[in-house]
Design an enzyme around this catalytic site. Sequence first.
Site, PDB file in Angstrom:
ATOM      1  N   ASP A  68      17.440   4.045  -3.125  1.00  7.98           N
ATOM      2  CA  ASP A  68      16.542   5.124  -3.531  1.00  7.98           C
ATOM      3  C   ASP A  68      16.834   6.431  -2.803  1.00  7.98           C
ATOM      4  O   ASP A  68      17.581   6.473  -1.822  1.00  7.98           O
ATOM      5  CB  ASP A  68      15.072   4.715  -3.327  1.00  7.98           C
ATOM      6  CG  ASP A  68      14.856   3.893  -2.054  1.00  7.98           C
ATOM      7  OD1 ASP A  68      15.676   4.011  -1.126  1.00  7.98           O
ATOM      8  OD2 ASP A  68      13.871   3.153  -1.998  1.00  7.98           O
ATOM      9  N   ASN A 137       2.701  -2.305   1.110  1.00  4.14           N
ATOM     10  CA  ASN A 137       2.013  -2.691  -0.129  1.00  4.14           C
ATOM     11  C   ASN A 137       2.867  -3.615  -1.001  1.00  4.14           C
ATOM     12  O   ASN A 137       2.560  -3.830  -2.163  1.00  4.14           O
ATOM     13  CB  ASN A 137       1.627  -1.430  -0.920  1.00  4.14           C
ATOM     14  CG  ASN A 137       2.842  -0.600  -1.328  1.00  4.14           C
ATOM     15  OD1 ASN A 137       3.987  -0.992  -1.071  1.00  4.14           O
ATOM     16  ND2 ASN A 137       2.608   0.532  -1.980  1.00  4.14           N
ATOM     17  N   HIS A 139       6.057  -3.089  -1.886  1.00  7.72           N
ATOM     18  CA  HIS A 139       7.093  -2.472  -2.704  1.00  7.72           C
ATOM     19  C   HIS A 139       8.493  -2.851  -2.215  1.00  7.72           C
ATOM     20  O   HIS A 139       8.697  -3.166  -1.049  1.00  7.72           O
ATOM     21  CB  HIS A 139       6.904  -0.948  -2.824  1.00  7.72           C
ATOM     22  CG  HIS A 139       7.254  -0.139  -1.618  1.00  7.72           C
ATOM     23  ND1 HIS A 139       6.607   1.044  -1.302  1.00  7.72           N
ATOM     24  CD2 HIS A 139       8.184  -0.298  -0.646  1.00  7.72           C
ATOM     25  CE1 HIS A 139       7.139   1.540  -0.202  1.00  7.72           C
ATOM     26  NE2 HIS A 139       8.094   0.750   0.218  1.00  7.72           N
ATOM     27  N   GLU A 144       6.677   0.518  -6.780  1.00  5.91           N
ATOM     28  CA  GLU A 144       5.330   0.382  -6.243  1.00  5.91           C
ATOM     29  C   GLU A 144       4.536  -0.648  -7.046  1.00  5.91           C
ATOM     30  O   GLU A 144       4.894  -0.963  -8.190  1.00  5.91           O
ATOM     31  CB  GLU A 144       4.615   1.739  -6.322  1.00  5.91           C
ATOM     32  CG  GLU A 144       5.328   2.861  -5.563  1.00  5.91           C
ATOM     33  CD  GLU A 144       5.084   2.824  -4.057  1.00  5.91           C
ATOM     34  OE1 GLU A 144       4.783   1.746  -3.515  1.00  5.91           O
ATOM     35  OE2 GLU A 144       5.194   3.885  -3.425  1.00  5.91           O
TER      36      GLU A 144
HETATM   37  C1  F6R Z   1      14.048   2.191   1.669  1.00  9.23           C
HETATM   38  C2  F6R Z   1      13.221   1.435   0.732  1.00  9.23           C
HETATM   39  C3  F6R Z   1      11.836   1.016   1.065  1.00  9.23           C
HETATM   40  C4  F6R Z   1      11.675   0.511   2.502  1.00  9.23           C
HETATM   41  C5  F6R Z   1      10.234   0.113   2.775  1.00  9.23           C
HETATM   42  C6  F6R Z   1      10.029  -0.303   4.211  1.00  9.23           C
HETATM   43  O1  F6R Z   1      15.306   2.475   1.115  1.00  9.23           O
HETATM   44  O2  F6R Z   1      13.665   1.193  -0.340  1.00  9.23           O
HETATM   45  O3  F6R Z   1      11.429   0.023   0.167  1.00  9.23           O
HETATM   46  O4  F6R Z   1      12.517  -0.587   2.693  1.00  9.23           O
HETATM   47  O5  F6R Z   1       9.389   1.192   2.490  1.00  9.23           O
HETATM   48  O6  F6R Z   1      10.234   0.819   5.019  1.00  9.23           O
HETATM   49  P1  F6R Z   1      10.293   0.699   6.614  1.00  9.23           P
HETATM   50  O7  F6R Z   1      11.526  -0.090   6.916  1.00  9.23           O
HETATM   51  O8  F6R Z   1      10.393   2.102   7.110  1.00  9.23           O
HETATM   52  O9  F6R Z   1       9.061  -0.014   7.046  1.00  9.23           O
END
Ligand code: F6R
Length: 247
Positions: A68, A137, A139, A144
């Site tokens: 992403d 959450n 995702h 989401e």
């Molecule tokens: C990042 C991504 C997100 C993160 C998730 C956890 O490329 O796709 O899904 O993996 O938000 O983020 P952290 O590791 O910062 O807790």
Amino acid sequence: MISIVRARDYNDMSRKAANIISAQIILKPNCVLGLATGSTPIGAYQQLVEWYKKGDLDFSQVSSYNLDEYRGLSGDNPQSYRYFMNTNLFDHVNIDKANTHVPDGMAEDGEASCAAYDAAVAAAGYPDLQLLGIGNNGHIGFNEPDDHFSKGTHLVDLTESTIEANSRLFDSIDEVPRQAYSMGVQTIMFAKMILVIANGEKKAQAVHDMCFGPVAPSCPASILQLHPNTVLVADEEALSLCADELA
Ligand code: F6R
């Protein structure tokens, strides 16, 4: 079913994850890696860099596709995911940057750019190994909680929970982009192996629902229960709500 590997803490999780990624690169030097950003993979990337510097890893034939990118941020913006990947991994190993791919946050025609990204991932044969973090959450990527699972790369409106979680990396919450481009759930499921990493108690509910909840788009990560080869490496805090199931 998701195989669960228990780690003691963040460092242990990072080393175990790096070991799995490194085995993939050794077994298939021209492998395709699906990569993630965020706080969780930083330790694993540091470990991979260390092993590369020792001469144990060769990234010269590896290609990568990131999950992403924030909409509206260019690759030289320090908050962008392209910048994150360069500074946390790509700049420190011998990967050919031309073989590294991140969705284009500045695309003028977002739809065409997403379709091109999907076509490129498909042409590469999909990741041999897809690394994922998980949102508080549930995702994955920026898919989401919703009433359906997404398919290909698409524009996402970030939820308040994600904007708040990610605001720690910005000067103020107002600066967090409200939209992002994300690989879809279907594309993620095409990866041959999926490696999810999670640490800390904030992830405990999402980790529980991913592994043991119903498979439902209200927890996008739960679909990984249907993937034939998914491994979760998580520390004790992230697994703290799974005690009954793991007993
Ligand atoms: C990042 C991504 C997100 C993160 C998730 C956890 O490329 O796709 O899904 O993996 O938000 O983020 P952290 O590791 O910062 O807790």
